[in-house]
Design an enzyme around this catalytic site. Structure first.
Site, PDB file in Angstrom:
ATOM      1  CB  THR A   1      17.901  54.363  61.840  1.00  0.00           C
ATOM      2  OG1 THR A   1      17.812  54.481  63.215  1.00  0.00           O
ATOM      3  CG2 THR A   1      19.087  53.462  61.321  1.00  0.00           C
TER       4      THR A   1
ATOM      5  CB  THR B   1      12.122  51.286  64.487  1.00  0.00           C
ATOM      6  OG1 THR B   1      13.261  51.785  65.254  1.00  0.00           O
ATOM      7  CG2 THR B   1      12.475  50.986  63.058  1.00  0.00           C
TER       8      THR B   1
END
Lengths: 435, 613
Positions: A96, A172
């Protein structure tokens, strides 16, 4: 739909200016795309709004003008942004934090140019010369152990060139697998290796990427530890981040910016936006030099014990060529041993010298081999190794590393149970639960 | 005054939040149950450009505090969870209104993100989707073009209070999250040539129109923005009208302001050449003993005074643009937003404790000649350079054209600079939501509202003006119309339950009867299972917690309607035992049957029997 409209639709490109008669009224705008499946034409109005027009209600369409031609840098990876004598090295791998929305189509492109990180976190440059190494552009679920090796090597190269701190940005989801792996591959470390990422996309003013990048730069340049750490939000405020030991941390929430929590451990430090670093628990000091060891064996399978589990998944893994298995048992590390196929499968793994590492799916707390007689029975298998308070993800990364060094069961056991980078401990403190 | 004007109306829909399942609840007095702090950065619009207004705003507010309320907020509200599917009721109401405005509808909705970085949205953007375009609205004799109808989420409310002013100057703003995510319908009209009186009457007519629908009521539930320009002026978006009835005054003030600016640009265009040479210098030392307490105190607190000469500007700064607003105010307002400090200029002196002597002293120090003016600003020592740049930028803007910008309407109906206008760079597609295919049944039901207004309702349902007003008064018109269609009950029965009983229970017990119970009772009346008179008794029972359900009250007090024969037999018995007055008859019947019959029916039976008897 009229043939002439179908014909025109085929020739339209993003940004072409068109006039559409929809529901008997005329609309002007830029062509965005056609959704062939839902039979929709997507138009961007002058106001900036996108609207979806059902093709069955489009009675005419005219091309007003073609979109201006823009140079596109399709699919080319941005070259490394290398600086002589850089103070910090930013290694980007995708996720991201490196994804940018195409504002016209809504699609997400995986690469951003190196300058982008400085735009998101203008304070980055206050911490010295930062070189940017765009190593790869992958979502973290696609990052494999072979990619860990590339990251470890990139960090090692940068350290050898004189970088005083490494920041690695990743997606993540598997960040804690990667930070674990690097804690073993780069051991000891002469500089901090700081992992960070973003839980909220970069297009929003509220993105956590800005704070995370800035605080990671502070940590990479000023923190006194020599460890692989994760630097993510401590809570829902954009005030300070925790530095968390890379092999003692887990992503515990799918969305929140404070998803990364220390497990069976305390945070090492807090890093504040004003540049302060507050140490909360002992870290490993920087060593004189960094040692790189990238020998791995990624033929490791991870399983979850579940009610009614039979031996087949273990049997299949071994006969499928696995060199090691990590099983998340229930509670203290239990497996349904009353089932004969389970016992047989463990024997089979034992015969094939495949280590079976047992962790617990409670996430918190250690495994124990003494509480129930069942477990004592299980521990008789010499290939079954209980790894105490080591996290499952860490056990997985570590087994891949350990098997790269040896496949001798006794040596594997010895290595798995010895703390090499602070990943396992005998003491479980009261305050370490649900931080 | 002739003006070109377009409206943007924002009306809160009376439903749950648009993208989560929280119920919005405004907490006027209460502080949040918890707080979080966020830092806002510039975000990137289309093609990576930073939107002009976005950039401006991040320059002004960086640290945002959010107050969270447990009963009205969840993770979606603090941007820690993606949006859920858009609220159904909101879609219904939005399509009803869009139909009523004769807009051309979209059956598939694309939600967009509109960049807003003043912090009023935790995500940094507002989610909004166009549901219709090209409609029309009838206001009295005139018909106004409706450019677009959109369904969007409301922003957070800025928490203002004297105790927060200090923090605010340090670029901290506090918002309450109770309103964030509330569904809004945004209606933008075409730009029209009009005057202040017509504009006001259109705004009032629109307010009345929205009340025909299931929208929220009360202060702050309808917000109007007016885009205004005069000939030769520029588009200025006016926000924050406190009182629609004074809208004409604000329009006149803004029109005058634009006209005065145009005049200054024409007559004093040469001043533009003098802007570049403006240099501010530190006047702190000479003003330590100023006659102005404001200046003295600021200096004692470690602030600085920066001032400079404005060559040829004498008289220009003091030119009145509109009531209470001078040319100098334009610079001051802008600087306040951008740097948090205002300016004092020579055309307004002597004032603020600065006398002629001190004024001359400053002028001499700044080497002002006869036609020159000066200004100074109290700010921090580090801000000097920025203040100079901002003043020059604003002067260039003001002397070139009427700046196109967003302005806030003040309580005296003057206007002040708020921020630059946002462009389309601030709009891009919401990637967390797929294209919404609106439910066909919802669209069909909403299509019954085509061209719907007070007149058509009266005609279609045979409802009187009085009943219409009563239902609008309790905000139940759309519900009543729905019930009427479904149950075929006469309006007076509906009014008796939904207005009279509702108000009675609310007044007496402070209890809100919910829509579901109301409908339930009305349905039972329609089927003949309950007498009309039972309704109020049931609601009292609910208010007094005699049972949690309508059915519970009915069972507990045997409220099932008595059939006519039973009622008639009992009335006959009472008459034969000597009761002949209506009131005693009814009292006796109530003693025996409670509210399981209608007094009106008993009258009717009794009067027949007595007449024939």
């Amino acid at each position: 739909m009229k043939a002439s409209i179908a014909q025109l639709l085929k020739s339209l490109k993003l940004g072409d200016s068109i006039e559409v008669m929809f529901n008997k009224r005329i609309f002007h705008g830029e062509f965005i795309r056609r959704d062939a499946e839902k039979k929709l034409v997507i138009l961007k109005l002058k106001s900036g709004y996108d609207v979806a027009m059902g093709e069955e209600n489009v009675s005419s369409m005219k091309l007003i003008s073609r979109a201006p031609i823009t140079k596109l840098n399709h699919g080319k990876e941005t070259p490394a942004f290398s600086i002589e004598n850089s103070d910090l090295t930013l290694i980007t791998t995708g996720g991201t934090i490196s994804s940018k929305i195409d504002y016209k189509t809504g699609g997400v492109s995986p690469t951003v140019p190196p300058e982008y990180y400085f735009q998101i976190a203008p304070g980055l440059k206050d911490y010295g010369n930062v070189e940017v190494n765009t190593l790869m552009s992958k979502l973290s679920e696609d990052i494999a152990p072979s990619d860990w090796v590339k990251m470890a090597k990139a960090a090692y190269d940068a350290i050898n060139r004189g970088s005083k701190g490494i920041i690695v940005t990743t997606g993540t989801d598997t960040m804690h697998f990667i930070s674990s792996a690097l804690s073993f591959m780069l051991n000891p470390l002469s500089v901090p290796v700081v992992f960070t990422g973003a839980q909220r996309s970069l297009d929003r003013g509220s993105t956590d990427a800005s704070t995370n990048l800035l605080l990671s730069a502070i940590a990479a340049s000023k923190w006194e530890g020599g460890e692989s750490v994760i630097c993510m939000h401590a809570n829902l405020n954009d005030n300070y981040n925790f530095l968390l030991r890379g092999n003692r941390t887990r992503k515990m929430h799918s969305e929140r910016r404070d998803a990364f929590r220390p497990i069976n451990s305390m945070p090492l430090s807090e890093v504040h936006l004003n540049g302060d670093i507050i140490d909360l628990s002992p870290h490993r000091p920087k060593s004189g030099e960094t040692v790189l060891n990238t020998k791995i064996d990624d033929k490791v399978v991870m399983l979850l014990s579940y009610p009614g589990m039979k031996g087949a998944p273990i049997q299949d893994a071994v006969s499928g060529g696995a060199h090691g298995i990590v099983i998340e048992g229930t509670g203290f590390g239990n497996l349904p041993l009353s089932d004969k196929s389970m016992r047989d499968a463990l024997s089979y793994a034992n015969k094939k010298s495949v280590p079976v590492i047992i962790t617990t799916q409670t996430v918190y707390g250690p495994t124990s081999t003494f509480v129930y007689s069942r477990l004592r029975e299980l521990s008789k298998f010499k290939n079954v190794i209980y790894v105490g308070n080591m996290l499952s993800e860490t056990a997985f990364s570590k087994l891949i590393f350990v098997l790269g060094q040896t496949r001798d069961i006794e040596k594997v056991r010895e290595n798995m149970l010895r703390s090499v980078a602070g990943e396992i401990g005998d003491k479980n403190e009261l305050s370490e639960f649900l931080i | 005054m002739k003006v070109r004007c377009g409206f943007e109306w924002h009306v809160q829909i009376n439903s749950g939040k648009l993208f989560c399942r929280c119920t919005p609840k405004i907490h006027e007095e209460k502080k949040g149950d918890s707080e979080i702090v966020r830092v806002f950065r510039p975000s990137f619009g289309e093609s990576g450009k930073i939107d002009k207004s976005a950039e401006f705003e991040t320059g002004t507010a960086k640290r945002i505090v959010y107050q969270i309320f447990n009963d009205s907020d969840c993770l979606v509200d603090i941007d820690e969870e993606p949006p859920h599917e858009p609220d159904k009721t909101s879609q219904e109401v939005a399509f009803q209104i869009a139909n009523a405005l004769n807009a051309s509808l979209f059956r598939k909705l694309i939600f967009m993100r509109k960049t807003i970085v003043n912090g009023s949205n935790t995500s940094g953007f507002q989610r909004t989707a166009i549901i219709g375009l090209n409609g029309k609205f009838k206001a009295g004799k005139s018909t106004i073009g409706i450019a677009s109808v959109a369904l969007e989420e409301d922003s957070a409310r800025e928490e203002t209070g004297p105790n927060l002013e200090a923090e605010k100057t340090e670029k901290t703003v506090t918002y309450k999250l109770d309103r964030l995510g509330m569904p809004l319908i945004e209606i933008a009209t075409d730009v029209m040539e009009t005057d202040e009186n017509e504009a006001k009457s259109i705004a009032l007519a629109f307010g009345r129109f929205t009340r025909l629908f299931n929208v929220r009521r009360g202060i702050g539930t309808i917000r109007q923005d007016v885009n205004l320009s005069i000939e030769g002026g520029s588009r200025v978006e006016l926000k924050g009208f406190q009182n629609i009835r004074e809208m004409d005054k604000a329009i006149i003030n803004e029109g005058k302001r634009q006209a005065s600016l145009i005049k200054i640009e024409k007559e004093k265009a040469y001043l533009l050449n003098n802007v570049d040479s403006i240099r501010l210098q530190d006047l702190s030392e000479m003003l330590v003993n100023s006659g102005s307490n404001m200046v003295k105190n600021a200096l004692r607190d470690g602030k600085a005074v920066f001032g400079g000469k404005l060559r040829g500007f004498k008289g220009a700064l003091g030119t009145e643009l509109s009531e209470n607003k001078r040319f100098g105010t334009e610079i001051s307002d802008y600087l306040k937003v951008k740097e948090g400090c205002g300016v004092i200029h020579s055309d307004e002196l002597p004032a603020y404790g600065i006398d002629d002597k001190e004024k001359t002293g400053i002028a001499t120090k700044l080497e002002c000649e006869k036609d020159d003016a000066f200004l100074f600003s109290i700010c921090s020592i580090q801000q000097g350079g920025a203040v100079e740049e901002v003043i020059k930028k604003r002067l260039r803007e003001l002397l070139t054209a009427v700046p196109a910008e967003v302005r806030v309407v003040n309580s005296d109906n003057s206007t002040s600079f708020l921020r630059p206008l946002g462009g389309k760079d601030r709009m891009y597609v919401e990637t967390d939501l797929p294209i919404l295919e609106v439910d066909e049944r919802l669209l069909k039901e909403a299509s019954e509202y085509l061209g719907f207004d007070a007149e058509t309702i009266k005609e279609k349902y045979g409802i009187s003006d009085e009943f219409l007003d009563l239902l609008i008064g309790v905000n139940k018109l759309s519900q009543a119309v729905k019930i009427r269609e479904k149950l075929k009950l006469p309006f007076n029965t509906i009014i008796s339950v939904m207005v009279e009983d509702y108000r009675y229970i609310k007044r007496k017990f402070g209890f809100d009867i919910n829509e579901h119970d109301e409908e339930n009772v009305l349905a039972k009346i329609a089927s003949g299972y309950l007498a009309k008179d039972a309704a109020r008794f049931i609601f009292e029972g609910l208010a007094l917690k005699k049972s949690q359900s309508v059915e519970g009250i009915i069972n507990r007090y045997s409220l099932q309607r008595k059939d006519r024969a039973t009622l008639e037999a009992e009335i006959k018995r009472l008459i034969s035992s000597g009761f002949s007055r209506y009131d005693t008859l009814i009292t006796n019947l109530r003693d025996k049957f409670g509210f399981s019959f209608d007094a009106s029916e008993a009258y009717e039976i009794a009067s027949k029997l007595l007449k024939n008897g």
